[in-house]
Write an enzyme that holds these catalytic residues in place. Structure first.
Site, mmCIF file in Angstrom:
data_model
loop_
_atom_site.group_PDB
_atom_site.id
_atom_site.type_symbol
_atom_site.label_atom_id
_atom_site.label_comp_id
_atom_site.label_asym_id
_atom_site.label_seq_id
_atom_site.Cartn_x
_atom_site.Cartn_y
_atom_site.Cartn_z
ATOM 1 N N GLU A 89 -26.936 -73.420 -20.797
ATOM 2 C CA GLU A 89 -26.512 -74.479 -19.875
ATOM 3 C C GLU A 89 -26.203 -73.879 -18.503
ATOM 4 O OE1 GLU A 89 -26.569 -77.224 -18.662
ATOM 5 O OE2 GLU A 89 -25.293 -78.662 -19.719
ATOM 6 N N ASP A 90 -26.405 -74.676 -17.476
ATOM 7 C CA ASP A 90 -26.103 -74.176 -16.122
ATOM 8 C C ASP A 90 -24.601 -74.092 -15.874
ATOM 9 O OD1 ASP A 90 -25.773 -76.952 -16.092
ATOM 10 O OD2 ASP A 90 -27.089 -77.315 -14.384
ATOM 11 N N ASP A 107 -18.484 -78.295 -17.245
ATOM 12 C CA ASP A 107 -17.496 -78.907 -16.357
ATOM 13 C C ASP A 107 -16.455 -79.596 -17.244
ATOM 14 O OD1 ASP A 107 -16.554 -79.875 -13.849
ATOM 15 O OD2 ASP A 107 -17.783 -81.659 -13.961
ATOM 16 N N LYS A 132 -16.547 -74.057 -15.263
ATOM 17 C CA LYS A 132 -15.567 -74.720 -14.390
ATOM 18 C C LYS A 132 -14.424 -75.201 -15.284
ATOM 19 C CE LYS A 132 -17.373 -77.488 -10.965
ATOM 20 N NZ LYS A 132 -17.853 -78.801 -10.444
ATOM 21 N N PHE A 138 -17.956 -78.677 -6.027
ATOM 22 C CA PHE A 138 -19.321 -78.994 -6.456
ATOM 23 C C PHE A 138 -20.269 -77.906 -5.981
ATOM 24 C CE2 PHE A 138 -23.239 -81.220 -7.179
ATOM 25 C CZ PHE A 138 -22.962 -81.839 -8.386
ATOM 26 N N VAL A 139 -20.941 -77.279 -6.935
ATOM 27 C CA VAL A 139 -21.821 -76.157 -6.609
ATOM 28 C C VAL A 139 -23.286 -76.506 -6.872
ATOM 29 C CG1 VAL A 139 -20.027 -74.425 -6.983
ATOM 30 C CG2 VAL A 139 -21.482 -75.090 -8.900
ATOM 31 N N ARG A 175 -32.036 -77.382 -6.070
ATOM 32 C CA ARG A 175 -32.306 -76.559 -7.262
ATOM 33 C C ARG A 175 -33.074 -75.289 -6.908
ATOM 34 N NH1 ARG A 175 -31.144 -79.773 -11.788
ATOM 35 N NH2 ARG A 175 -31.810 -81.932 -11.723
HETATM 36 P P1 IMP Z 1 -19.884 -81.841 -18.143
HETATM 37 O O1 IMP Z 1 -20.397 -82.795 -19.167
HETATM 38 O O2 IMP Z 1 -18.831 -82.477 -17.272
HETATM 39 O O3 IMP Z 1 -19.436 -80.521 -18.700
HETATM 40 O O4 IMP Z 1 -21.024 -81.609 -17.105
HETATM 41 C C1 IMP Z 1 -22.082 -80.835 -17.363
HETATM 42 C C2 IMP Z 1 -23.240 -81.208 -16.474
HETATM 43 O O5 IMP Z 1 -22.827 -81.816 -15.239
HETATM 44 C C3 IMP Z 1 -23.966 -79.952 -16.114
HETATM 45 O O6 IMP Z 1 -25.021 -79.751 -17.001
HETATM 46 C C4 IMP Z 1 -24.437 -80.226 -14.721
HETATM 47 O O7 IMP Z 1 -25.723 -80.782 -14.767
HETATM 48 C C5 IMP Z 1 -23.495 -81.232 -14.155
HETATM 49 N N1 IMP Z 1 -22.508 -80.599 -13.255
HETATM 50 C C6 IMP Z 1 -21.179 -80.452 -13.454
HETATM 51 N N2 IMP Z 1 -20.593 -79.826 -12.422
HETATM 52 C C7 IMP Z 1 -21.589 -79.560 -11.549
HETATM 53 C C8 IMP Z 1 -21.621 -78.893 -10.269
HETATM 54 O O8 IMP Z 1 -20.626 -78.413 -9.714
HETATM 55 N N3 IMP Z 1 -22.840 -78.811 -9.681
HETATM 56 C C9 IMP Z 1 -23.980 -79.310 -10.243
HETATM 57 N N4 IMP Z 1 -23.987 -79.922 -11.425
HETATM 58 C C10 IMP Z 1 -22.804 -80.054 -12.071
HETATM 59 MG MG MG Z 2 -27.058 -79.711 -16.551
#
Ligand code: IMP
Ligand code: MG
Length: 178
Positions: free
Chosen positions: A98-99, A102, A130, A151-152, A164
């Protein structure tokens, strides 16, 4: 530097070095087991491509894609699979690539979904962690870098499908998304 970027957090060279050490750790930990890498499209594509080439075994890969409904800059919690894996992971070790993690809701959803295929194990490898934004407890087996709650973008990470292509990871200027 791109004019929408406030500051660079991780230059390309720093990312390359960290990805290499993650690959070495994975190769060592899973010695003789050859886990299948499952990239979360589209954000993890760049990371997946680099990571797989640092491994000491001939890694198989697949992609999963999820859609999350709601606001743009954060996860709503309403998640659905929009592209499932096609490779058979039953009885095999799998690592989700995963990238960024969050809130943790996306990766939690993916883990639950993949568990239905009865893999031998599921690991999590995330380039960015994060942790301050976490809503549920997630075990990240391999984390590249911690990031604070900004936000990155870049190195696969987007905002509205932009940025990207950037070779580095940087903080997006808040005026772009607010
Ligand atoms: P989560 O479900 O909140 O953990 O979010 C995960 C997904 O949200 C990641 O796979 C990203 O695609 C996107 N995401 C969360 N934070 C960022 C950020 O700072 N930059 C870009 N994408 C983010
Ligand atoms: Mg993602």
């Amino acid at each position: 530097m791109h004019r929408h970027i406030k500051r660079i957090l991780f230059p390309a060279k720093t990312i390359r070095k960290r990805v290499k050490t993650l690959g070495e750790e994975i190769s060592r930990d899973y010695k003789g087991r050859e886990p299948i890498l499952i990239g979360v499209a589209n954000g993890a594509l760049v990371f997946l491509a680099d990571l797989m080439r640092t491994l000491s075994y001939p890694a198989k890969i697949d992609l999963i894609r999820v859609r999350s409904y709601g606001q743009k800059a954060s996860t709503s919690g309403l998640i659905a699979i929009s592209k499932d894996i096609e490779i058979d992971i039953a009885g095999k070790d799998a690592i989700i690539v995963e990238d960024i993690i969050d809130t943790g809701l996306t990766i939690d959803f993916i883990i639950r979904h993949l568990e239905k295929n009865n893999p031998a194990s599921i690991g999590v490898c995330a380039l960015l962690d994060k942790s301050a934004a976490r809503k549920i407890n997630i075990k990240i087996n391999y984390a590249g870098f911690p990031v604070i709650n900004e936000f990155v973008v870049g190195y696969g990470l987007d905002y509205a499908e932009n940025y990207r292509h950037l070779p580095y990871i940087g903080v997006l200027k808040p005026e772009i998304y607010s």
